[in-house]
Structure formats: structure tokens, C-alpha cells
Design a protein around this motif. Structure first.
Motif, PDB file in Angstrom:
ATOM      1  N   ALA A  18       0.845  -1.200   0.000  1.00 49.82           N
ATOM      2  CA  ALA A  18       0.000   0.000   0.000  1.00 49.82           C
ATOM      3  C   ALA A  18       0.878   1.247   0.000  1.00 49.82           C
ATOM      4  CB  ALA A  18      -0.914   0.001   1.220  1.00 49.82           C
ATOM      5  N   GLN A  19       0.474   2.220  -0.789  1.00 48.66           N
ATOM      6  CA  GLN A  19       1.245   3.449  -0.912  1.00 48.66           C
ATOM      7  C   GLN A  19       0.933   4.399   0.234  1.00 48.66           C
ATOM      8  OE1 GLN A  19       3.549   4.189  -3.317  1.00 48.66           O
ATOM      9  NE2 GLN A  19       3.283   2.099  -3.988  1.00 48.66           N
ATOM     10  N   THR A  20       1.908   5.211   0.574  1.00 52.44           N
ATOM     11  CA  THR A  20       1.704   6.262   1.554  1.00 52.44           C
ATOM     12  C   THR A  20       0.861   7.359   0.907  1.00 52.44           C
ATOM     13  OG1 THR A  20       3.859   5.786   2.496  1.00 52.44           O
ATOM     14  CG2 THR A  20       2.895   7.912   3.020  1.00 52.44           C
ATOM     15  N   LYS A  21      -0.062   7.892   1.663  1.00 49.16           N
ATOM     16  CA  LYS A  21      -0.926   8.945   1.132  1.00 49.16           C
ATOM     17  C   LYS A  21      -0.120  10.219   0.883  1.00 49.16           C
ATOM     18  CE  LYS A  21      -5.127  11.439   2.350  1.00 49.16           C
ATOM     19  NZ  LYS A  21      -5.975  11.296   1.221  1.00 49.16           N
ATOM     20  N   ALA A  22      -0.332  10.820  -0.272  1.00 44.83           N
ATOM     21  CA  ALA A  22       0.361  12.062  -0.639  1.00 44.83           C
ATOM     22  C   ALA A  22      -0.065  13.191   0.297  1.00 44.83           C
ATOM     23  CB  ALA A  22       0.044  12.423  -2.083  1.00 44.83           C
ATOM     24  N   PRO A  80       7.263   8.992  -0.162  1.00 43.35           N
ATOM     25  CA  PRO A  80       7.813  10.056   0.688  1.00 43.35           C
ATOM     26  C   PRO A  80       9.330  10.021   0.814  1.00 43.35           C
ATOM     27  CG  PRO A  80       6.844   8.335   2.036  1.00 43.35           C
ATOM     28  CD  PRO A  80       6.526   8.001   0.605  1.00 43.35           C
ATOM     29  N   LYS A  81       9.972   8.920   0.430  1.00 35.42           N
ATOM     30  CA  LYS A  81      11.423   8.810   0.589  1.00 35.42           C
ATOM     31  C   LYS A  81      12.184   9.419  -0.585  1.00 35.42           C
ATOM     32  CE  LYS A  81      11.038   4.940   3.615  1.00 35.42           C
ATOM     33  NZ  LYS A  81      11.081   3.576   3.868  1.00 35.42           N
ATOM     34  N   VAL A  82      11.819   9.062  -1.799  1.00 37.95           N
ATOM     35  CA  VAL A  82      12.490   9.607  -2.983  1.00 37.95           C
ATOM     36  C   VAL A  82      11.679   9.249  -4.230  1.00 37.95           C
ATOM     37  CG1 VAL A  82      14.007   7.622  -3.409  1.00 37.95           C
ATOM     38  CG2 VAL A  82      14.725   9.886  -4.147  1.00 37.95           C
ATOM     39  N   MET A  83      11.668  10.176  -5.201  1.00 39.18           N
ATOM     40  CA  MET A  83      11.024   9.936  -6.490  1.00 39.18           C
ATOM     41  C   MET A  83      11.978  10.367  -7.594  1.00 39.18           C
ATOM     42  SD  MET A  83       7.062  11.001  -5.876  1.00 39.18           S
ATOM     43  CE  MET A  83       6.537   9.915  -7.197  1.00 39.18           C
ATOM     44  N   LYS A  97      12.190  14.659  -3.195  1.00 40.24           N
ATOM     45  CA  LYS A  97      11.151  14.265  -2.251  1.00 40.24           C
ATOM     46  C   LYS A  97      10.443  15.542  -1.844  1.00 40.24           C
ATOM     47  CE  LYS A  97      14.155  13.919   1.823  1.00 40.24           C
ATOM     48  NZ  LYS A  97      14.616  12.965   2.838  1.00 40.24           N
ATOM     49  N   PHE A  98       9.172  15.409  -1.479  1.00 36.92           N
ATOM     50  CA  PHE A  98       8.417  16.599  -1.127  1.00 36.92           C
ATOM     51  C   PHE A  98       7.427  16.301  -0.017  1.00 36.92           C
ATOM     52  CE2 PHE A  98       6.051  14.603  -4.567  1.00 36.92           C
ATOM     53  CZ  PHE A  98       4.717  14.708  -4.181  1.00 36.92           C
ATOM     54  N   ASP A  99       7.059  17.385   0.669  1.00 40.76           N
ATOM     55  CA  ASP A  99       6.035  17.308   1.700  1.00 40.76           C
ATOM     56  C   ASP A  99       4.952  18.328   1.356  1.00 40.76           C
ATOM     57  OD1 ASP A  99       7.007  19.837   2.584  1.00 40.76           O
ATOM     58  OD2 ASP A  99       8.335  18.890   4.035  1.00 40.76           O
ATOM     59  N   LYS A 100       4.179  18.726   2.306  1.00 32.51           N
ATOM     60  CA  LYS A 100       3.063  19.639   2.053  1.00 32.51           C
ATOM     61  C   LYS A 100       3.511  21.002   1.547  1.00 32.51           C
ATOM     62  CE  LYS A 100      -0.805  21.731   4.458  1.00 32.51           C
ATOM     63  NZ  LYS A 100      -1.412  21.997   5.735  1.00 32.51           N
ATOM     64  N   ASP A 109      19.196   7.911  -2.864  1.00 31.78           N
ATOM     65  CA  ASP A 109      18.817   7.324  -1.578  1.00 31.78           C
ATOM     66  C   ASP A 109      17.915   8.241  -0.756  1.00 31.78           C
ATOM     67  OD1 ASP A 109      20.360   4.982  -2.041  1.00 31.78           O
ATOM     68  OD2 ASP A 109      22.165   6.091  -1.449  1.00 31.78           O
ATOM     69  N   GLY A 110      17.613   9.438  -1.268  1.00 27.31           N
ATOM     70  CA  GLY A 110      16.728  10.357  -0.571  1.00 27.31           C
ATOM     71  C   GLY A 110      17.431  11.356   0.325  1.00 27.31           C
ATOM     72  N   ASN A 111      18.765  11.405   0.281  1.00 30.45           N
ATOM     73  CA  ASN A 111      19.512  12.390   1.072  1.00 30.45           C
ATOM     74  C   ASN A 111      19.465  13.746   0.371  1.00 30.45           C
ATOM     75  OD1 ASN A 111      20.495  10.399   2.988  1.00 30.45           O
ATOM     76  ND2 ASN A 111      21.790   9.689   1.310  1.00 30.45           N
ATOM     77  N   ILE A 112      19.078  14.793   1.083  1.00 25.97           N
ATOM     78  CA  ILE A 112      18.936  16.125   0.496  1.00 25.97           C
ATOM     79  C   ILE A 112      20.292  16.649   0.048  1.00 25.97           C
ATOM     80  CG2 ILE A 112      18.243  18.508   0.957  1.00 25.97           C
ATOM     81  CD1 ILE A 112      16.195  17.362   2.953  1.00 25.97           C
ATOM     82  N   ARG A 113      20.341  17.133  -1.205  1.00 24.35           N
ATOM     83  CA  ARG A 113      21.586  17.651  -1.788  1.00 24.35           C
ATOM     84  C   ARG A 113      21.846  19.081  -1.374  1.00 24.35           C
ATOM     85  NH1 ARG A 113      21.338  17.324  -7.889  1.00 24.35           N
ATOM     86  NH2 ARG A 113      23.133  18.634  -7.575  1.00 24.35           N
ATOM     87  N   LYS A 114      23.124  19.415  -1.383  1.00 24.34           N
ATOM     88  CA  LYS A 114      23.579  20.798  -1.228  1.00 24.34           C
ATOM     89  C   LYS A 114      24.484  21.086  -2.412  1.00 24.34           C
ATOM     90  CE  LYS A 114      23.383  21.010   3.784  1.00 24.34           C
ATOM     91  NZ  LYS A 114      24.092  21.323   5.014  1.00 24.34           N
TER      92      LYS A 114
END
Length: 139
Positions: A18-22, A80-83, A97-100, A109-114
Motif C-alpha cells: 500500500a502506498q503512503t498517502k500524498a 515520501p522517501k524519494v522519487m 522528495k516533497f512534503d506539504k 537514496d533520498g539524502n537532500i543535496r547541497k
């Protein structure tokens, strides 16, 4: 007995996939990378559908001749981890990755880049690298 066992296995499998709700549905625009060229910076957007599919797209207007280039792609169900976003026209791909409220450019791997490419002109004066993030803007 076999049928009951098979049914239980099937139910467990469905629940585990089951997918996590957006965090929202609808259209949001963003600009993670700051642009400096004269060809026009692409304006990116994402559109979260009610079924959980996430579409990414861009619109770029060439400032010299006014031609418009657009593309939209389906990145699959919200994760929610990475797309992975992969545009064919410019052979461009990146991970997010994004949130609200915000979207972040990440590694696979979903680590935020700088990066220095993520700094605004004001930030460039005081910082060498910046977090690759953007507000998500409603229409």
C-alpha cells in the motif's frame, strides 16, 4: 484450508505494498535551481492526482525568440522517501522528495543535496553551497 491460507497471504501482500498517502492533491510549481542564462529558466511543477500518481513537468520560454518548450511525465505513485524525475526532451533526470510545503532535490537514496547551483544570487554572496529546496507554490 489452502484457500484460506492463500487469501491471508494475498491480504498481507496487498497491505505491505500500500502506498503512503500524498501530502496534498493538485498542482504546485517550484524552482529549485536558480537560473542565470538568457534562454529562460525552466519552471517546474508537480501535479498529484487523486489516485496518488505524481506528474512532474516543466515550461521553458526562450527569451530570445519566445518559443515555448514543455514536457510532463508520470513518476508513479507518491513515495515520501524519494522519487525519480526523468524528462526525455533534454535528457534530464534527478531525484526529489516533497512534503506539504517544500520540495527537495536528493540523491537516489533520498539524502537532500547541497550545491552552489541551488543558491540564489543573494545567497551566493555569503555561501558556497546551499540546500537544494524550494517552496511549493499554488496557482
Amino acid at each position: 484450508m489452502k484457500k484460506i491460507f492463500s487469501l491471508i497471504i494475498l491480504c498481507i501482500s496487498v497491505l505491505s505494498f500500500a502506498q503512503t498517502k500524498a501530502p496534498f492533491t493538485g498542482y504546485r510549481s517550484f524552482d529549485i535551481l536558480q537560473g542565470y542564462s538568457g534562454t529562460g529558466t525552466p519552471h517546474y511543477y508537480l501535479d498529484v492526482k487523486k489516485n496518488g500518481d505524481v506528474h512532474f513537468g516543466f515550461v521553458q520560454v526562450n527569451q530570445a525568440d519566445g518559443t515555448e518548450t514543455t514536457e510532463e511525465m508520470n513518476a508513479g505513485k507518491y513515495n515520501p522517501k524519494v522519487m525519480k524525475v526523468a524528462f526525455k526532451k533534454y535528457k534530464e533526470s534527478f531525484y526529489v522528495k516533497f512534503d506539504k510545503d517544500k520540495i527537495y532535490m536528493t540523491d537516489k537514496d533520498g539524502n537532500i543535496r547541497k550545491s552552489e547551483d541551488c543558491c540564489s544570487s543573494m545567497e551566493s554572496a555569503t555561501q558556497d553551497v546551499c540546500v537544494c529546496e524550494s517552496e511549493l507554490y499554488k496557482r
